[in-house]
Scaffold this active site. Sequence first.
Site, PDB file in Angstrom:
ATOM      1  N   GLU A 199     -10.507  -7.049  -0.313  1.00 56.46           N
ATOM      2  CA  GLU A 199      -9.324  -6.183  -0.383  1.00 56.46           C
ATOM      3  C   GLU A 199      -8.416  -6.554  -1.547  1.00 56.46           C
ATOM      4  O   GLU A 199      -7.241  -6.191  -1.584  1.00 56.46           O
ATOM      5  CB  GLU A 199      -8.574  -6.246   0.946  1.00 56.46           C
ATOM      6  CG  GLU A 199      -9.418  -5.820   2.139  1.00 56.46           C
ATOM      7  CD  GLU A 199      -9.424  -4.306   2.411  1.00 56.46           C
ATOM      8  OE1 GLU A 199      -8.366  -3.674   2.260  1.00 56.46           O
ATOM      9  OE2 GLU A 199     -10.493  -3.765   2.772  1.00 56.46           O
ATOM     10  N   HIS A 258      -3.502  -7.410   6.158  1.00 55.70           N
ATOM     11  CA  HIS A 258      -3.700  -8.140   4.897  1.00 55.70           C
ATOM     12  C   HIS A 258      -2.784  -9.362   4.939  1.00 55.70           C
ATOM     13  O   HIS A 258      -1.687  -9.295   5.526  1.00 55.70           O
ATOM     14  CB  HIS A 258      -3.290  -7.296   3.679  1.00 55.70           C
ATOM     15  CG  HIS A 258      -4.219  -6.173   3.356  1.00 55.70           C
ATOM     16  ND1 HIS A 258      -3.771  -4.917   3.022  1.00 55.70           N
ATOM     17  CD2 HIS A 258      -5.570  -6.126   3.290  1.00 55.70           C
ATOM     18  CE1 HIS A 258      -4.810  -4.135   2.756  1.00 55.70           C
ATOM     19  NE2 HIS A 258      -5.902  -4.839   2.924  1.00 55.70           N
ATOM     20  N   CYS A 273       2.609  -4.189  -1.632  1.00 59.14           N
ATOM     21  CA  CYS A 273       1.357  -3.413  -1.633  1.00 59.14           C
ATOM     22  C   CYS A 273       1.300  -2.510  -2.852  1.00 59.14           C
ATOM     23  O   CYS A 273       0.223  -2.209  -3.359  1.00 59.14           O
ATOM     24  CB  CYS A 273       1.294  -2.486  -0.420  1.00 59.14           C
ATOM     25  SG  CYS A 273       1.323  -3.286   1.152  1.00 59.14           S
TER      26      CYS A 273
END
Length: 447
Positions: free
Chosen positions: A175, A251, A372
């Site tokens: 990711e 995450h 993000c």
Amino acid sequence: MPSAREYNFDGLVGPSHNYAGLSFGNVASFSNVKSASNPKQAALQGLAKMRALAARGFAQAVLPPHARPDFRMLRRLGFGGTDADVLARAYREAPVILACAYSASPMWTANAATVSPSADSGDGRAHFTAANLNNKLHRAHEHVQSTRTLRALFGDERHFAVHDALPSTPAFGDEGAANHTRLAASHGDKGVQLFVYGRVEFDPSAPAPKRYPARQTLEASQAIARLHELDAGRTVFASQNPDVIDQGVFHNDVIAVGNGNVLFYHEQAFADETQVLNQLRAAMDAAGAQLAPLRVDTRDVPVADAVTSYLFNSQLLSKPDGAMALVIPHECRENAAVSRYLERLVGEGGPVDELIEFDLRQSMRNGGGPACLRLRVALTEAESRAMHQGVIMTEALYAQLAEWVETHYRDRLEPKDLADPQLAIECAQALEELERILGLPGLYDLS
Ligand code: SUG
């Protein structure tokens, strides 16, 4: 050691931003499924953050959105005919697949790639590996354009290496920078790279979450460390606490962030906090630096509050005076425990002495906070001259992009609008124009 600056490459929100509830394990994405979105507002909120941080003197750049809908994916999945036929049939038979093909998720550029600056890599180049994001269909096709975009911006192979995504199989779930933090005395110095994983494919006895998926594997993080030619003595692999993944920490950047020698983290972030700190201290020592842990206790901020407020999905930015600013979303102010904690944090004489707050609600409702939305790329002076210059945020570029958004974006999108063939045409026209604004002809493969 040459001095370096950290560029934050923020994702420009694409014209199809919507709430499709595609991310199982991401609480916000699930809670806002099928509500109406406002792509225009989303893009303007993101641009306002870029503009304000650039105006403050932080190195700021923009990463363009991807072409959506992804007709290639839809055709590959058996939806044929004209573009209008493809959309109509996908909407009728598999609206979730259509939403995946339309998702504006590339806006969260922390997931675009893992980046290692030249100071840390064996060949003295800055390395990028596009993330395969293979845990979710709507994100698993991003790496194709992400690689293409990174090669367009960082094409000079004397300074940069852009690697293809890892094999797209569960063993290598990757990711990107959302599970990676670099710690160093300063951006240009040798540093320590911390990779945080949620699961180990080849060791079924390793801790793993029970309810929600772990998107990053140890095997993927190790492969990236090899590709980037990192020094083993300054690389740390840490297991994320599986219990917090099961509470919505999909995450690591939802529960920890690092900058300079500071690791700002929640006490429950890691499976074994003491071990992680010891490993980091030793690695920092090898880099000639000293770790400064900034721990948040559960009694001050419970995990649930960290998840709803996105306290740790903040950007920790070094200011010229040596202190750090914390870039937070408005939601941190709306949470009593977090707001109290933040007042104390900036008042206690520690490394963080300023809060910079933004309204990023459109992105936050899909689980995407300030951190993000950005990919960090530390570059030396020579490297920053070698990258494509048209993406560097200036007042002039901001004005052009804001006008472009006003011209091309809708202010309301509902699930049924994804069936409207006109939306696909609008999206394509917007991106054609964007290639010109950013000086990147051929950025998109629209054949
Ligand atoms: O992958 N949300 C993204 C949010 C990514 C946040 N990134 C970082 N933490 N670095 C995700 O879960 C929701 C899309 C939707 O439901 O329509 C989404 O993809």
